[in-house]
Design a protein around this motif. Structure first.
Motif, mmCIF file in Angstrom:
data_model
loop_
_atom_site.group_PDB
_atom_site.id
_atom_site.type_symbol
_atom_site.label_atom_id
_atom_site.label_comp_id
_atom_site.label_asym_id
_atom_site.label_seq_id
_atom_site.Cartn_x
_atom_site.Cartn_y
_atom_site.Cartn_z
ATOM 1 N N PRO A 79 31.296 54.790 36.850
ATOM 2 C CA PRO A 79 29.843 55.027 36.929
ATOM 3 C C PRO A 79 28.994 53.812 36.590
ATOM 4 O O PRO A 79 27.855 53.699 37.048
ATOM 5 C CB PRO A 79 29.613 56.154 35.902
ATOM 6 C CG PRO A 79 30.928 56.836 35.791
ATOM 7 C CD PRO A 79 31.947 55.743 35.933
ATOM 8 N N GLN A 80 29.530 52.872 35.798
ATOM 9 C CA GLN A 80 28.741 51.707 35.389
ATOM 10 C C GLN A 80 29.076 50.458 36.207
ATOM 11 O O GLN A 80 28.562 49.377 35.928
ATOM 12 C CB GLN A 80 28.979 51.411 33.903
ATOM 13 C CG GLN A 80 30.418 51.032 33.578
ATOM 14 C CD GLN A 80 30.756 51.173 32.104
ATOM 15 O OE1 GLN A 80 30.251 52.061 31.436
ATOM 16 N NE2 GLN A 80 31.606 50.287 31.606
ATOM 17 N N ALA A 81 29.908 50.614 37.229
ATOM 18 C CA ALA A 81 30.365 49.451 37.994
ATOM 19 C C ALA A 81 29.323 48.936 38.982
ATOM 20 O O ALA A 81 28.657 49.718 39.655
ATOM 21 C CB ALA A 81 31.653 49.784 38.740
ATOM 22 N N ALA A 82 29.201 47.608 39.047
ATOM 23 C CA ALA A 82 28.379 46.977 40.085
ATOM 24 C C ALA A 82 29.208 46.797 41.351
ATOM 25 O O ALA A 82 28.682 46.710 42.454
ATOM 26 C CB ALA A 82 27.868 45.629 39.595
ATOM 27 N N GLY A 83 30.521 46.735 41.176
ATOM 28 C CA GLY A 83 31.433 46.577 42.300
ATOM 29 C C GLY A 83 32.848 46.968 41.885
ATOM 30 O O GLY A 83 33.212 46.876 40.715
ATOM 31 N N ILE A 84 33.650 47.406 42.867
ATOM 32 C CA ILE A 84 35.037 47.798 42.619
ATOM 33 C C ILE A 84 35.942 46.934 43.480
ATOM 34 O O ILE A 84 35.684 46.734 44.672
ATOM 35 C CB ILE A 84 35.266 49.279 42.971
ATOM 36 C CG1 ILE A 84 34.311 50.167 42.156
ATOM 37 C CG2 ILE A 84 36.713 49.692 42.739
ATOM 38 C CD1 ILE A 84 34.185 51.560 42.707
ATOM 39 N N VAL A 85 37.006 46.425 42.874
ATOM 40 C CA VAL A 85 38.001 45.633 43.602
ATOM 41 C C VAL A 85 39.296 46.435 43.622
ATOM 42 O O VAL A 85 39.927 46.638 42.571
ATOM 43 C CB VAL A 85 38.219 44.258 42.954
ATOM 44 C CG1 VAL A 85 39.263 43.465 43.750
ATOM 45 C CG2 VAL A 85 36.909 43.485 42.873
ATOM 46 N N PHE A 86 39.686 46.899 44.805
ATOM 47 C CA PHE A 86 40.934 47.648 44.962
ATOM 48 C C PHE A 86 42.003 46.663 45.424
ATOM 49 O O PHE A 86 41.987 46.197 46.564
ATOM 50 C CB PHE A 86 40.763 48.781 45.970
ATOM 51 C CG PHE A 86 41.928 49.728 46.032
ATOM 52 C CD1 PHE A 86 41.986 50.817 45.179
ATOM 53 C CD2 PHE A 86 42.970 49.525 46.925
ATOM 54 C CE1 PHE A 86 43.072 51.694 45.221
ATOM 55 C CE2 PHE A 86 44.049 50.388 46.979
ATOM 56 C CZ PHE A 86 44.107 51.480 46.126
ATOM 57 N N VAL A 87 42.922 46.347 44.519
ATOM 58 C CA VAL A 87 43.926 45.306 44.787
ATOM 59 C C VAL A 87 45.154 45.915 45.462
ATOM 60 O O VAL A 87 45.703 46.919 44.997
ATOM 61 C CB VAL A 87 44.336 44.588 43.482
ATOM 62 C CG1 VAL A 87 45.295 43.434 43.792
ATOM 63 C CG2 VAL A 87 43.104 44.061 42.749
ATOM 64 N N VAL A 88 45.567 45.281 46.561
ATOM 65 C CA VAL A 88 46.729 45.729 47.337
ATOM 66 C C VAL A 88 47.762 44.599 47.365
ATOM 67 O O VAL A 88 47.406 43.431 47.546
ATOM 68 C CB VAL A 88 46.310 46.097 48.781
ATOM 69 C CG1 VAL A 88 47.521 46.450 49.625
ATOM 70 C CG2 VAL A 88 45.322 47.251 48.769
ATOM 71 N N ASP A 89 49.015 44.954 47.192
ATOM 72 C CA ASP A 89 50.114 43.988 47.290
ATOM 73 C C ASP A 89 50.392 43.753 48.772
ATOM 74 O O ASP A 89 51.000 44.594 49.440
ATOM 75 C CB ASP A 89 51.344 44.547 46.581
ATOM 76 C CG ASP A 89 52.504 43.554 46.533
ATOM 77 O OD1 ASP A 89 52.504 42.606 47.345
ATOM 78 O OD2 ASP A 89 53.404 43.730 45.693
ATOM 79 N N ALA A 90 49.978 42.618 49.298
ATOM 80 C CA ALA A 90 50.142 42.323 50.728
ATOM 81 C C ALA A 90 51.586 42.026 51.090
ATOM 82 O O ALA A 90 51.973 42.112 52.260
ATOM 83 C CB ALA A 90 49.258 41.141 51.122
ATOM 84 N N LEU A 91 52.394 41.693 50.097
ATOM 85 C CA LEU A 91 53.802 41.348 50.334
ATOM 86 C C LEU A 91 54.654 42.603 50.460
ATOM 87 O O LEU A 91 55.527 42.691 51.317
ATOM 88 C CB LEU A 91 54.309 40.474 49.179
ATOM 89 C CG LEU A 91 55.683 39.820 49.347
ATOM 90 C CD1 LEU A 91 55.690 38.861 50.532
ATOM 91 C CD2 LEU A 91 56.071 39.094 48.057
ATOM 92 N N ASP A 92 54.395 43.563 49.610
ATOM 93 C CA ASP A 92 55.175 44.805 49.572
ATOM 94 C C ASP A 92 54.294 45.979 49.999
ATOM 95 O O ASP A 92 54.353 47.059 49.397
ATOM 96 C CB ASP A 92 55.714 45.007 48.142
ATOM 97 C CG ASP A 92 56.880 45.981 48.093
ATOM 98 O OD1 ASP A 92 57.574 46.103 49.119
ATOM 99 O OD2 ASP A 92 57.069 46.624 47.041
ATOM 100 N N PHE A 93 53.524 45.770 51.044
ATOM 101 C CA PHE A 93 52.501 46.742 51.421
ATOM 102 C C PHE A 93 53.043 48.006 52.082
ATOM 103 O O PHE A 93 52.697 49.123 51.669
ATOM 104 C CB PHE A 93 51.476 46.092 52.348
ATOM 105 C CG PHE A 93 50.515 47.067 52.978
ATOM 106 C CD1 PHE A 93 49.581 47.735 52.204
ATOM 107 C CD2 PHE A 93 50.569 47.356 54.338
ATOM 108 C CE1 PHE A 93 48.700 48.666 52.764
ATOM 109 C CE2 PHE A 93 49.701 48.270 54.914
ATOM 110 C CZ PHE A 93 48.759 48.922 54.122
ATOM 111 N N LEU A 94 53.893 47.868 53.100
ATOM 112 C CA LEU A 94 54.314 49.027 53.895
ATOM 113 C C LEU A 94 54.954 50.154 53.082
ATOM 114 O O LEU A 94 54.595 51.320 53.269
ATOM 115 C CB LEU A 94 55.233 48.582 55.038
ATOM 116 C CG LEU A 94 54.517 47.881 56.212
ATOM 117 C CD1 LEU A 94 55.516 47.410 57.244
ATOM 118 C CD2 LEU A 94 53.494 48.821 56.849
#
Length: 259
Positions: free
Chosen positions: A130-145
């Motif tokens: 609720p207090q966030a100015a922005g959210i960063v959703f981190v994804v592992d691009a190497l082990d993604f599938l």
């Protein structure tokens, strides 16, 4: 001049009438009226100040092992420290971005929260969103599938939260570890997550009980899901926490937490 004199006489007349009216009002009523006016003015000023005060909080989230803690330390110190070990408690600190510490101009500190991605610890996320100015959703691009469905489910739950939708909090899908040759591109990751969320949307709307925890629905009925249909702005970017390539992450932060 005659016209000006007439206006002056009229104003004096109005002033004398106002004085007569005020004399007829009991003192306690005057004090009460003055108190109400002062209170109303202070209240309006407070509301304006609160409206202007913008959050400086950026929340890092995503599945365990995606590299959130490494990114946290890169933002703070420009190094990884012990960030390769999975966190079991949130890392939370307010600091000037490391890349800006050498600048002569004064910059606004950023309150960064790294929330562990373990499923049992995810409820902690609700304390910070609720207090966030922005959210960063981190994804592992190497082990993604192998983790695509799990990551998409987690992202779906975030994007349908009332605290996100009502405030239209911007979200960045940050594809981490893209320095590796076998890492997937941000375009591929975006497309795959859109497909998975489209499947989730269909299955959860078919079984209403499965959608109880979600306060809002995503997308446009009858259309293939795309992130551009979200209530809030969703973008994608590349990063490499281990090599320190986090410029796109810093750009996102400074877009919503002005220096």
């Amino acid at each position: 001049m005659e016209e000006l004199d007439q206006w002056k006489e009229q104003l004096l007349h109005w002033w004398s009438l106002a004085e007569e009216q005020l004399r007829q009002v009991p003192p306690f009523q005057l004090y009460a009226t003055a108190a109400i006016l002062v209170f109303t003015t202070l209240l309006l000023l407070s509301l304006r100040l609160l409206k202007r005060a913008k959050s400086n909080t950026v929340v890092l989230t995503g599945l365990s092992g995606a590299g959130k803690t490494v990114l946290f330390y890169q933002l703070r110190d420009g190094s990884i420290h012990g960030g390769t070990v999975t966190s079991m408690e949130p890392n939370e600190e307010t600091f000037v971005l490391h890349s800006e510490t050498t600048e002569k101009r004064k910059t606004k500190p950023v309150h960064v929260v790294d929330v562990p991605g373990h499923s049992r610890l995810r409820p902690k996320l609700d304390e910070y969103l609720p207090q966030a100015a922005g959210i960063v959703f981190v994804v592992d691009a190497l082990d993604f599938l192998p983790n695509c469905r799990s990551a998409s489910e987690y992202l779906y739950d975030i994007l349908t939260k009332g605290s996100i939708v009502k405030k239209k909090i911007p979200l960045l899908i940050l594809c981490n570890k893209t320095d590796k040759v076998t890492a997937h591109t941000k375009e591929f990751i975006r497309r795959q997550m859109e497909k998975e969320i489209d499947k989730l949307r269909a299955s959860r709307s078919a079984i209403s009980a499965a959608d109880i925890t979600n306060e809002f629905t995503l997308g446009v009925p009858g259309e293939q899901f795309s992130f551009i249909q979200c209530y809030n702005k969703v973008t994608t970017a590349d990063a490499s926490g281990l090599t320190g390539e986090i410029s796109q992450l810093e750009q996102f932060i400074r877009e919503y937490v002005k220096p």
